[in-house]
Design a protein around this motif. Sequence first.
Motif, PDB file in Angstrom:
ATOM      1  N   TYR A 156     108.933  88.579  25.404  1.00 34.60           N
ATOM      2  CA  TYR A 156     107.834  89.519  25.609  1.00 34.60           C
ATOM      3  C   TYR A 156     108.271  90.872  25.057  1.00 34.60           C
ATOM      4  O   TYR A 156     109.341  91.372  25.380  1.00 34.60           O
ATOM      5  CB  TYR A 156     107.506  89.592  27.101  1.00 34.60           C
ATOM      6  N   ARG A 157     107.430  91.458  24.210  1.00 37.00           N
ATOM      7  CA  ARG A 157     107.846  92.667  23.495  1.00 37.00           C
ATOM      8  C   ARG A 157     108.125  93.848  24.412  1.00 37.00           C
ATOM      9  O   ARG A 157     108.912  94.729  24.058  1.00 37.00           O
ATOM     10  CB  ARG A 157     106.788  93.040  22.455  1.00 37.00           C
ATOM     11  N   ALA A 158     107.531  93.867  25.584  1.00 39.82           N
ATOM     12  CA  ALA A 158     107.802  94.958  26.521  1.00 39.82           C
ATOM     13  C   ALA A 158     109.114  94.760  27.267  1.00 39.82           C
ATOM     14  O   ALA A 158     109.591  95.685  27.941  1.00 39.82           O
ATOM     15  CB  ALA A 158     106.647  95.092  27.519  1.00 39.82           C
ATOM     16  N   ARG A 159     109.695  93.547  27.166  1.00 46.06           N
ATOM     17  CA  ARG A 159     110.970  93.259  27.827  1.00 46.06           C
ATOM     18  C   ARG A 159     111.867  92.487  26.854  1.00 46.06           C
ATOM     19  O   ARG A 159     112.253  91.351  27.105  1.00 46.06           O
ATOM     20  CB  ARG A 159     110.746  92.432  29.097  1.00 46.06           C
ATOM     21  N   GLU A 160     112.204  93.122  25.765  1.00 49.20           N
ATOM     22  CA  GLU A 160     112.947  92.428  24.701  1.00 49.20           C
ATOM     23  C   GLU A 160     114.339  92.003  25.130  1.00 49.20           C
ATOM     24  O   GLU A 160     114.882  91.023  24.614  1.00 49.20           O
ATOM     25  CB  GLU A 160     113.043  93.331  23.468  1.00 49.20           C
ATOM     26  N   SER A 161     114.932  92.721  26.050  1.00 51.30           N
ATOM     27  CA  SER A 161     116.310  92.411  26.467  1.00 51.30           C
ATOM     28  C   SER A 161     116.373  91.291  27.501  1.00 51.30           C
ATOM     29  O   SER A 161     117.471  90.840  27.841  1.00 51.30           O
ATOM     30  CB  SER A 161     116.988  93.665  27.011  1.00 51.30           C
TER      31      SER A 161
END
Length: 558
Positions: A299-304
């Motif tokens: 998910y791009r808002a939680r890349e890590s």
Amino acid sequence: MAAGSLLLLLLLLPCLATASRSPPGCRIRITSKGLDLVKQEGLRFVEQELENITVSDLHGQEGQFHYNISQVKVVDLQLPFSDLRFQPRQHLAFDINNASISLRFRRQLLYWFFYDIGSINASADGVHIHTVLRLAKDEVGRLKISNITCNASIARMHAGFSGTLRYPRPRCGSRVPLPGRLCPHPAHPVPAPCGQAVLSLRHKGWRDRAGGCCRAVVSCRKVYEFLSTFIVTGMRFLVSQQICPSLEHASLVLLNSLLDTVPVRNYVDDHIGIDYSLLQDPSVSPDTLDLDFKGMFFYRARESQELENHAVEPVIKETERMVYVAFSEYFFDSAMHAYFQAGVLAIELEGEKVPKDLEVLLRATFFGTIFMLNPAVVDAPLRLVLQVSAPPRCVIKPSGTSVSVSAFLNISLVPAGRPAVQLSSMAMETKLSAKVFLQGKALRVQLDLRRFRIYSKQSALESLALFSLQAPLKTLLQLTIMPIINERTRKGVQIPLPEGMDFTREVVTNHAGFLTVGADLHFQKGLREVIEKYRAVPATPAAPTSPPAAPSAGPRQP
């Protein structure tokens, strides 16, 4: 006792290391057939590199011999025997045998009183080149050529001279202190260009005491033989010294720039991205090369954020095609998990978007509920909200691929200017069949509804009352919802393959826990064309920190 425990620990270390390593979500295998195709294109690339060998101008002095060699150019290249092969455990070996390189360069020579200018056509024969490329993953998980060893040798080299020897003009009757021989009889002319020089001197009145030709006329052939030996020896050394630096630059700079076009951490759309970083260095056997990629969507808002991989590790046994790409259940599960986190696994139908037949049936089914809650809203527009309640799960079996989805369906009336009136909230369990296929370099999935069940979250009695809605809602899913989902997945996701290469003759095979796509390779563009296209473009960061203006399909955009 302590020694025994230590020995047991040492024996278990390899097993513990294997167990701690996360299995790949995507594995690519290149077979010897694929390597043969790469060899053909690579050989053309090597020819272009060797044709561009540059030898700096050479000038200097050896005793009374002054020389200046310039404008060295490769005019022809013959590579009749070449071989590219896998070399365990991380290497590719490339050999060229019995090649020939034709050169042309300009010379300026001064030896005592002899001054000579002209061109030289030289040929290097029996050229042998042995290179070994070491493949490894770099710090961002990209495949790179980390090192190259190269050996080049030239068995023999010969040169053909063309030009004119020039002599200083002495006074008539004087001696020229140069080695020479008597000019032959006019009936036995000296071969050109030596003969031209002799005749020229004879016509200008150069005579010795006996009335014959001047003894200062030197044997041109012997001079050229001497010069040829000196120049050929030097050029043979210089050319052999330029082959390996040229191939090193081609591998470590140019070919690595081609590998930069392989997506590593790339955005798929506005919501999710894909991580194709290598988990370890490539594994090379005598017949195959295996690349293990993480193959995780995020998910791009939680890349890590990481999703643990508990899926079966893909095992590729086939070797009939040039390349095989294996995807585990983790690959597809991570995609659905990322979409679930993004909150996009929901569809809302309101008003005219609700099929008329279904609307009539729903109003009739919940007529009593409407009058019990609020009779004033009986004519208000109907709203259906389908929301996935948990990340869908993918199951891959030899018989096919399926996706299990659990969702909630909320039915409500939405009167204008007033709060919505909920009529029912039911649970749905569906099973979708998934057809996985490859188009170009994009992996695509076509979904179809296979099983469908609804039930009430409140009571078994209400579940029985909802039985009449089973068929209409299934039709709604098939005709309205599924086309929307397939439209969203139509773009697919790119497989990590360099620019200019495509798959052909794809075959998808299902296994227990993973599927493989076997295909042949096709070069749409030559290596040189792709390298020149991307060479001047700066590399995109491996982990993008800000969303781009538009989703990208690769790590670089020209």
